[in-house]
Design a protein around this motif. Structure first.
Motif, PDB file in Angstrom:
ATOM      1  N   TYR A   9       0.860  -1.180   0.000  1.00 17.58           N
ATOM      2  CA  TYR A   9       0.000   0.000   0.000  1.00 17.58           C
ATOM      3  C   TYR A   9       0.894   1.226   0.000  1.00 17.58           C
ATOM      4  CZ  TYR A   9      -3.114  -3.653   1.621  1.00 17.58           C
ATOM      5  OH  TYR A   9      -3.818  -4.830   1.727  1.00 17.58           O
ATOM      6  N   TYR A  10       0.470   2.266  -0.728  1.00 15.46           N
ATOM      7  CA  TYR A  10       1.292   3.459  -0.862  1.00 15.46           C
ATOM      8  C   TYR A  10       0.456   4.723  -0.721  1.00 15.46           C
ATOM      9  CZ  TYR A  10       4.686   0.226  -2.858  1.00 15.46           C
ATOM     10  OH  TYR A  10       5.555  -0.821  -3.055  1.00 15.46           O
ATOM     11  N   ALA A  11       1.087   5.757  -0.199  1.00 10.16           N
ATOM     12  CA  ALA A  11       0.489   7.080  -0.245  1.00 10.16           C
ATOM     13  C   ALA A  11       0.479   7.548  -1.693  1.00 10.16           C
ATOM     14  CB  ALA A  11       1.281   8.049   0.621  1.00 10.16           C
ATOM     15  N   ASP A  12      -0.518   8.335  -2.039  1.00 11.12           N
ATOM     16  CA  ASP A  12      -0.614   8.821  -3.426  1.00 11.12           C
ATOM     17  C   ASP A  12       0.626   9.597  -3.841  1.00 11.12           C
ATOM     18  OD1 ASP A  12      -4.208   9.513  -3.312  1.00 11.12           O
ATOM     19  OD2 ASP A  12      -3.100   7.661  -3.721  1.00 11.12           O
ATOM     20  N   SER A  13       1.230  10.287  -2.894  1.00 10.47           N
ATOM     21  CA  SER A  13       2.368  11.147  -3.208  1.00 10.47           C
ATOM     22  C   SER A  13       3.614  10.365  -3.628  1.00 10.47           C
ATOM     23  CB  SER A  13       2.705  12.035  -2.011  1.00 10.47           C
ATOM     24  OG  SER A  13       3.013  11.244  -0.880  1.00 10.47           O
ATOM     25  N   VAL A  14       3.665   9.070  -3.314  1.00  9.31           N
ATOM     26  CA  VAL A  14       4.851   8.282  -3.647  1.00  9.31           C
ATOM     27  C   VAL A  14       4.545   7.124  -4.591  1.00  9.31           C
ATOM     28  CG1 VAL A  14       5.825   8.852  -1.385  1.00  9.31           C
ATOM     29  CG2 VAL A  14       4.705   6.636  -1.721  1.00  9.31           C
TER      30      VAL A  14
END
Length: 125
Positions: free
Chosen positions: A58-63
């Motif tokens: 899972y990732y933050a949208d920014s990365v």
């Protein structure tokens, strides 16, 4: 709980790549969700990426699309490969671990019960 030690931070230029590592000690590492969080200057700590015991990530949208989280259960390691770094990625990066997280709570720092001391990443423009 796990004992976590981050390494790999440093000073890089925009567009460069860097890999952070987190070495864990403790029992049942393979059952933990491992996460990376970061705190930039004057900012709140924020979620970056997580990997569950299943291997789901899972990732933050920014990365998303630039960072990749991975784990090695044989070596009790979790890595964060960071590509195309930007000045806004400058932060203190923390490794975290938790046993009770779900796919909907991976991004919540209060759900993690093990934390490292952090490693500094500075990206110059």
């Amino acid at each position: 709980q796990l004992q976590l030690v981050e390494s790999g931070g440093g000073l890089v230029q925009a567009g460069d790549s860097l890999t952070l590592s987190c070495a864990a000690s403790g029992r049942s590492f393979n059952l933990y969700t491992l996460g990376w969080f970061r705190q930039g200057p004057g900012k709140e700590r924020e979620f970056v990426a997580a990997i569950r015991w299943t291997g789901n990530t899972y990732y933050a949208d920014s990365v998303k699309g630039r960072f990749t989280i991975s784990r090695d259960n044989n070596r009790n390691l979790v890595n964060l490969q960071m590509n195309s770094l930007k000045p806004e990625d400058t932060a203190l990066y923390y490794c975290a671990g938790g046993l009770r997280l779900t796919s909907t709570t991976n991004h919540l720092e209060q759900e993690y019960d093990s934390w490292g001391q952090g490693t500094q990443v500075t990206v110059s423009s």
